[in-house]
Enzyme design. Structure first.
Site, PDB file in Angstrom:
ATOM      1  N   CYS A  17      48.565  18.425  56.826  1.00 32.95           N
ATOM      2  CA  CYS A  17      49.315  19.594  56.392  1.00 32.95           C
ATOM      3  C   CYS A  17      50.526  19.764  57.303  1.00 32.95           C
ATOM      4  CB  CYS A  17      48.438  20.837  56.447  1.00 32.95           C
ATOM      5  SG  CYS A  17      47.884  21.244  58.128  1.00 32.95           S
ATOM      6  N   HIS A  80      45.485  25.134  66.843  1.00 31.93           N
ATOM      7  CA  HIS A  80      44.514  26.166  66.479  1.00 31.93           C
ATOM      8  C   HIS A  80      44.845  27.526  67.062  1.00 31.93           C
ATOM      9  CE1 HIS A  80      42.443  22.193  66.768  1.00 31.93           C
ATOM     10  NE2 HIS A  80      42.148  22.509  65.539  1.00 31.93           N
ATOM     11  N   HIS A 130      34.792  28.514  66.961  1.00 33.32           N
ATOM     12  CA  HIS A 130      35.910  27.662  66.563  1.00 33.32           C
ATOM     13  C   HIS A 130      37.149  28.067  67.356  1.00 33.32           C
ATOM     14  CE1 HIS A 130      39.149  25.977  64.080  1.00 33.32           C
ATOM     15  NE2 HIS A 130      38.248  25.121  63.649  1.00 33.32           N
ATOM     16  N   GLU A 132      40.223  28.370  66.672  1.00 35.15           N
ATOM     17  CA  GLU A 132      41.107  29.330  66.008  1.00 35.15           C
ATOM     18  C   GLU A 132      40.549  30.748  66.113  1.00 35.15           C
ATOM     19  OE1 GLU A 132      42.750  30.503  61.587  1.00 35.15           O
ATOM     20  OE2 GLU A 132      42.308  28.382  61.964  1.00 35.15           O
ATOM     21  N   CYS A 201      45.003  29.144  54.498  1.00 33.37           N
ATOM     22  CA  CYS A 201      46.324  28.525  54.372  1.00 33.37           C
ATOM     23  C   CYS A 201      46.453  27.739  53.067  1.00 33.37           C
ATOM     24  CB  CYS A 201      46.627  27.651  55.589  1.00 33.37           C
ATOM     25  SG  CYS A 201      45.937  25.997  55.514  1.00 33.37           S
ATOM     26  N   SER A 229      36.077  19.138  62.429  1.00 34.72           N
ATOM     27  CA  SER A 229      37.188  19.705  61.668  1.00 34.72           C
ATOM     28  C   SER A 229      36.649  20.704  60.655  1.00 34.72           C
ATOM     29  CB  SER A 229      37.953  18.583  60.939  1.00 34.72           C
ATOM     30  OG  SER A 229      38.787  19.116  59.935  1.00 34.72           O
ATOM     31  N   ASN A 231      38.200  22.468  58.278  1.00 33.42           N
ATOM     32  CA  ASN A 231      38.654  22.309  56.896  1.00 33.42           C
ATOM     33  C   ASN A 231      38.020  21.094  56.229  1.00 33.42           C
ATOM     34  OD1 ASN A 231      40.884  20.012  56.575  1.00 33.42           O
ATOM     35  ND2 ASN A 231      41.172  20.950  58.594  1.00 33.42           N
TER      36      ASN A 231
END
Length: 319
Positions: A17, A80, A130, A132, A201, A229, A231
Site C-alpha cells: 500500500c 505503525h 499491536h 499501531e 484504511c 502482519s 492486515n
C-alpha cells in the site's frame, strides 16, 4: 508426465500500500543521503523479507531507543506509529528522528486528540499489543483510551460518562468484524462520536474486497504475508469466512506444504499490504513448476494513492 491444470485467480489490489511504500522508501532514502547505519525502531513494516533486505543495505532494527548508541545517524519510526514518549525521548538524545508513520495512522492519532480536547473518553477498536494500537493509545494520557477487541468487550464496558464517548479504530482490521463492534458501541451508547471517514484504511478495505470476490470461487487460497502482519491475518480470516476450504498465510514459496495442495483445480492468491510482489511471483512460479498454470487477475478496485516522503527527508534531499 503431463502437469495437471491449475487456474490461479490473482487478487487485485494486493501487496504494498502507499503507506508501506513510503516507509520503505524513507529507509532507503535515508541510507542514500546519510549512508549506513540508519536505525529503525521496530520493523519498518511487518514483513521479514523486507526487513532482511533493508538490513543488508545497512538498516539496524531495534526494539527501543535505548539500544541505540549516541549517534548522528537517522533514527526512523516505523509505519505503525509510536507513542508520544518515543519522539520526546529521541529529542532528549538529539537524534535525527524521521517519522515514517503512515499518514492514515496519523489521521487516527489526530482524531483521538481532537476528541480528547473536546472532553470525551475514547474507545479504541483494535488488537492488544499491536504496535499501531500501542502508538495510538500513547498519544494521550494513560486511562483516557479504552481498548476493545470484540462485541463482548463492548458489552462489558462501564464508562463513567456513557454520554461523552468517541471511538476510533486500528487501520488494519477486518471490515466486517469491526462493523459488528461499531454497531454494538452505537447500540449501547447512541450518542458516541465516530470518525467522519472510516478509520480502516483504503488498502485494507480494497484487499479484503478482492478476497471476498475470489475466495468462494477457488479450492484453496494463499495469502502472501508474515504471521505478525495484522492486515495479512485479516485477509486469511476473510477468505475462510467466505467459504474457502483451505486457506494458508505463507511468507515464501519454501513454506508451502505441498501435501495440502495436491488435488487443486483452482487457487486464489493475494498478498498483505506489507508483502512485496516478488514474493507473489515466487509462489506462482512454485506452482507453475508442478502444474500447468493459467493466471487471471480479478480486480475489484483501482488504487492511485501516493504519500510523499517524511518532511525531514524531503528537506534533506533538497539540500
Amino acid at each position: 508426465m503431463t502437469k495437471p491444470p491449475l487456474d490461479i485467480l490473482l487478487c487485485a489490489p494486493r501487496g504494498f500500500c502507499a503507506g508501506v511504500v513510503r516507509a520503505i522508501d524513507a529507509v532507503e532514502k535515508a541510507l542514500a543521503i546519510h549512508g549506513a547505519p540508519v536505525y529503525v525502531r521496530h520493523e519498518i513494516v511487518h514483513n521479514k523479507y523486507v526487513v532482511e533486505s533493508l538490513r543488508r543495505k545497512g538498516a539496524v532494527f531495534v526494539r527501543e531507543l535505548d539500544e541505540i548508541p549516541d549517534t548522528e545517524a537517522p533514527v526512523i519510526f516505523s509505519a505503525h506509529g509510536v507513542p508520544k514518549s518515543v519522539p520526546e525521548a529521541a529529542a532528549a538524545r538529539n537524534f535525527l528522528a524521521i517519522d515514517a508513520t503512515c499518514p492514515l495512522v496519523t489521521k487516527v492519532h489526530r482524531e483521538a486528540q481532537v476528541h480528547y480536547k473536546r472532553g470525551r473518553r475514547i474507545i479504541l477498536i483494535g488488537h492488544a499489543g499491536h504496535p499501531e494500537v500501542v502508538g495510538t493509545m500513547g498519544q494521550l494520557p494513560e486511562g483516557v483510551v479504552t481498548l476493545v477487541e470484540t462485541v463482548a468487550d463492548v458489552l462489558a464496558l462501564e464508562p463513567a460518562e456513557p454520554d461523552n464517548l468517541a471511538f476510533v479504530t486500528q487501520t488494519t482490521l477486518s471490515v466486517d468484524d469491526t462493523q459488528e463492534v461499531v454497531d454494538a458501541l452505537k447500540g449501547r451508547f447512541p450518542s458516541i462520536a465516530g470518525p467522519h471517514k472510516e478509520d480502516i484504511c483504503y488498502a485494507t478495505t480494497n484487499r479484503q474486497g478482492a478476497v471476498k470476490r475470489v475466495a468462494p470461487q477457488v479450492d484453496a487460497m494463499i495469502v502472501v504475508g508474515s504471521p505478525n502482519s495484522s492486515n495479512s491475518q485479516r485477509l486469511r480470516e476473510v477468505a475462510e469466512r467466505e467459504g474457502c476450504g483451505l486457506v494458508r498465510l505463507i511468507l515464501r514459496a519454501e513454506d508451502i506444504d505441498w501435501s495440502l495442495f495436491g488435488n487443486l483445480r483452482s487457487l486464489g492468491v493475494t498478498a498483505g499490504a506489507s508483502a512485496p510482489e516478488v514474493l507473489v511471483e515466487e509462489i506462482i512460479d512454485a506452482f507453475a513448476a508442478r502444474y500447468a498454470v493459467t493466471v487471471e487477475s480479478v480486480s475489484t478496485a483501482d488504487e492511485s494513492v501516493f504519500f510523499p516522503l517524511p518532511r525531514e527527508l524531503r528537506e534533506q534531499a533538497a539540500e
